[in-house]
Design a protein around this motif. Sequence first.
Motif, PDB file in Angstrom:
ATOM      1  N   LEU A 173      62.661  22.948   7.348  1.00 45.51           N
ATOM      2  CA  LEU A 173      63.785  22.251   7.987  1.00 45.51           C
ATOM      3  C   LEU A 173      64.507  23.152   8.975  1.00 45.51           C
ATOM      4  N   GLU A 174      64.674  24.414   8.640  1.00 50.01           N
ATOM      5  CA  GLU A 174      65.346  25.342   9.549  1.00 50.01           C
ATOM      6  C   GLU A 174      64.558  25.474  10.856  1.00 50.01           C
ATOM      7  N   LYS A 175      63.246  25.618  10.768  1.00 50.16           N
ATOM      8  CA  LYS A 175      62.410  25.723  11.970  1.00 50.16           C
ATOM      9  C   LYS A 175      62.494  24.441  12.797  1.00 50.16           C
ATOM     10  N   THR A 176      62.472  23.305  12.131  1.00 49.85           N
ATOM     11  CA  THR A 176      62.576  22.022  12.826  1.00 49.85           C
ATOM     12  C   THR A 176      63.893  21.918  13.581  1.00 49.85           C
ATOM     13  N   ILE A 177      64.987  22.282  12.929  1.00 51.24           N
ATOM     14  CA  ILE A 177      66.310  22.185  13.551  1.00 51.24           C
ATOM     15  C   ILE A 177      66.442  23.177  14.698  1.00 51.24           C
TER      16      ILE A 177
ATOM     17  N   LEU B  13      59.479  18.890  18.207  1.00 52.89           N
ATOM     18  CA  LEU B  13      58.088  18.868  18.633  1.00 52.89           C
ATOM     19  C   LEU B  13      57.321  17.925  17.700  1.00 52.89           C
ATOM     20  N   PRO B  14      56.258  17.298  18.181  1.00 54.82           N
ATOM     21  CA  PRO B  14      55.492  16.391  17.319  1.00 54.82           C
ATOM     22  C   PRO B  14      55.007  17.046  16.018  1.00 54.82           C
ATOM     23  N   GLU B  15      54.578  18.307  16.090  1.00 58.37           N
ATOM     24  CA  GLU B  15      54.107  18.963  14.863  1.00 58.37           C
ATOM     25  C   GLU B  15      55.254  19.200  13.884  1.00 58.37           C
ATOM     26  N   GLN B  16      56.469  19.375  14.383  1.00 61.71           N
ATOM     27  CA  GLN B  16      57.635  19.506  13.509  1.00 61.71           C
ATOM     28  C   GLN B  16      57.950  18.163  12.860  1.00 61.71           C
ATOM     29  N   THR B  17      57.768  17.079  13.603  1.00 61.80           N
ATOM     30  CA  THR B  17      57.966  15.748  13.020  1.00 61.80           C
ATOM     31  C   THR B  17      57.006  15.529  11.860  1.00 61.80           C
TER      32      THR B  17
ATOM     33  N   ALA C  34      55.694  17.739   9.816  1.00 62.76           N
ATOM     34  CA  ALA C  34      56.168  18.501   8.655  1.00 62.76           C
ATOM     35  C   ALA C  34      57.426  17.855   8.074  1.00 62.76           C
ATOM     36  N   LEU C  35      58.308  17.390   8.952  1.00 65.71           N
ATOM     37  CA  LEU C  35      59.544  16.730   8.530  1.00 65.71           C
ATOM     38  C   LEU C  35      59.235  15.442   7.773  1.00 65.71           C
TER      39      LEU C  35
END
Length: 145
Positions: free
Chosen positions: A65-69, A129-133, A135-136
Amino acid sequence: MKIYSFLLFWIGIILLGGCQSTQVDTMDLLDEKIRTIEISKTIETGVINDNVIATLEDQKSIKILEKTIRSAVQKNSNVNVKETLPDFNLIVNYKEGYPSHPIHVWLGEEGKESTLTYIFGEMDTYMTLPEQTNALRQLLLSIER
């Protein structure tokens, strides 16, 4: 000839300096250790739902979550954030009692961007980013079940 070379040199320096000043705005979190991240379903835009469905304490989930944010970039969203209810609220809680960061999440489809905003503020949108979505989605949808 020396004058032309001199002018071309300085024009090149000015152009390079202008190109490097482009800055991308990303979401801010404190540079402090995250203690927990609370997750709730959204009941109203601009409001924190106190009915927490999960509190993440494990470092693997917190890092996702931290990386995504932190990697979400400020840009216009295709989601109308003033009229569309967010899917989730994230409350980032820090150690040492620092103020929390409440964030709304409009979860994107797999392989697409998700939209994030601070719950309180101007409702500026930040896109993952799509790859973060991906994982999210994996993390949040597994909690929701």
